[in-house]
Design an enzyme around this catalytic site. Structure first.
Site, PDB file in Angstrom:
ATOM      1  CE1 TYR A 110      -4.366  13.975  -3.354  1.00  0.00           C
ATOM      2  CE2 TYR A 110      -5.174  13.999  -1.107  1.00  0.00           C
ATOM      3  CZ  TYR A 110      -5.237  14.467  -2.397  1.00  0.00           C
ATOM      4  OH  TYR A 110      -6.149  15.437  -2.731  1.00  0.00           O
ATOM      5  CE  LYS A 147      -3.375  17.425  -3.449  1.00  0.00           C
ATOM      6  NZ  LYS A 147      -3.762  18.398  -4.472  1.00  0.00           N
TER       7      LYS A 147
END
Ligand SMILES: NC(=O)c1ccc[n+]([C@@H]2O[C@H](COP(=O)([O-])OP(=O)(O)OC[C@H]3O[C@@H](n4cnc5c(N)ncnc54)[C@H](O)[C@@H]3O)[C@@H](O)[C@H]2O)c1
Length: 252
Positions: free
Chosen positions: A153, A157
Site C-alpha cells: 500500500y 501511495k
C-alpha cells in the site's frame, strides 16, 4: 454545455469520497459520483439524496483500473472542471520478511494505474475545453513516512506522489493544477476494515493516533475541507504538492 462547473470524484459511494462529493456540491459544483457497479444502490441513493437537497448529482459506474471504462466515463461528461481521483484499495498486512506477497497486482492496478488513468483522461478533457482545471489525487501519510507491515500500500501511495508531480509539471501550461492529499488515519470504512483485520493492524493504528499532535482520528469532512480549497479558483498557485492532513504527525 451547462454553465455549472462539474466535479467527478472516484470511489465516492463511501467514506472520504462521499464527504468530498457533499462538500463540492455545497460549493456549487454539479457532482458526479463514481464507484464500482457493486455499490450501485448506495451510489444511486446518495445521488438522489443530493438532488433532494437541490444539488445537481449523477452517477457513473466504472472500475478506475480499466482503461476503456475510465476513458468512456470522462468522455461522456458534458464538461469537467475538477477530477478527484480518490478510489483506492488497501493491501493485506505485509512485511518485507514474509515468504509471500499478497495483493500486489490489484493494489497497484487500482491505486496507481487508477490514478494515472483518471489524471490522463481528465487532463485531455480539460485541455480540449481550454479553460484549465483542477486534478486532485489521494496519497496517504504512508506516502510520507513508513509504517511497518504496509509495504505494498505504501509503495502505491509514494507512486501517486510521483504521478502528481509529473502531471503538475506537464499540465501547468494549460492552467491545470495537480495536487494530492495525504491523510493520516481517517474514520472511514477502509480504516475500520484495516483496524479489524488483525490485532497487529489495530495496535499500529492506535499508535498512529497517539503519535499525532491533536490526538484524535480524522473525519472524512476534514479531508473534504482541504479538497474544497484545492478545487477552488483560490488554489491556482499551488501545484505538484502532496498536502498532509494528519492532525500533526508528519512535519515536512
Ligand atoms: N481512511 C483513511 O484513514 C485513509 C488514510 C490515508 C489515505 N486514504 C486514502 O483516501 C482515499 C479514500 O479512502 P476511504 O477511507 O474513503 O476508502 P473507502 O474504502 O471507504 O472508500 C473507497 C471507495 O473506492 C471504491 N473503489 C474501490 N476500488 C475501486 C475501483 N477499482 N474503481 C472505482 N471505485 C473503487 C470503493 O468501492 C469505495 O467506495 C483512498 O485513496 C485511501 O487510500 C484513506
Amino acid at each position: 454545455m451547462s454553465a455549472q462547473k462539474v466535479a467527478l470524484v472516484t470511489g465516492s459511494a463511501n467514506g472520504i469520497g462521499k464527504s468530498i462529493v457533499e462538500q463540492l456540491a455545497q460549493d456549487g459544483f454539479a457532482v458526479v459520483i463514481n464507484d464500482l457497479e457493486l455499490n450501485r444502490e448506495k451510489a444511486e441513493a446518495f445521488a438522489e439524496e443530493l438532488r433532494q437537497k437541490g444539488h445537481t448529482a449523477s452517477v457513473k459506474f466504472a472500475d478506475v483500473s480499466d482503461f476503456d471504462q475510465v476513458k468512456e466515463m470522462v468522455e461522456s461528461l458534458d464538461r469537467l472542471d475538477v477530477m478527484v481521483a480518490n478510489a483506492a484499495v488497501v493491501a493485506p498486512v505485509d512485511f518485507i520478511t514474509d515468504d509471500h506477497i499478497n495483493g500486489w497486482q490489484k493494489t497497484f492496478d487500482v491505486n496507481v494505474k487508477g490514478h494515472l488513468l483518471c489524471y490522463k483522461f481528465a487532463a485531455n478533457k480539460m485541455i480540449a475545453q481550454g479553460w484549465g482545471g483542477r486534478i486532485i489525487g489521494a496519497s496517504s501519510i504512508v506516502g510520507r513516512k513508513p509504517e511497518p507491515g504496509r509495504m505494498t500500500y505504501t509503495a502505491t501511495k509514494w507512486a501517486i506522489r510521483g504521478l502528481t508531480q509529473t502531471a503538475a509539471y506537464e499540465l501547468g501550461k494549460h492552467g491545470i493544477t495537480v495536487n494530492c492529499y495525504a491523510p493520516g488515519l481517517i474514520n472511514s470504512e477502509i480504516a475500520q476494515q484495516y483496524m479489524a483485520s488483525s490485532p497487529q493492524a489495530a495496535e499500529m493504528m492506535n499508535q498512529v493516533i497517539k503519535s499525532s499532535a491533536v490526538g484524535r482520528i480524522g473525519e472524512p469532512e476534514d479531508v473534504a475541507a482541504l479538497v474544497s480549497f484545492l478545487a477552488s479558483e483560490k488554489s491556482g498557485f499551488i501545484t505538484g504538492q502532496t498536502v498532509s492532513i494528519d492532525g500533526g504527525i508528519v512535519y515536512t
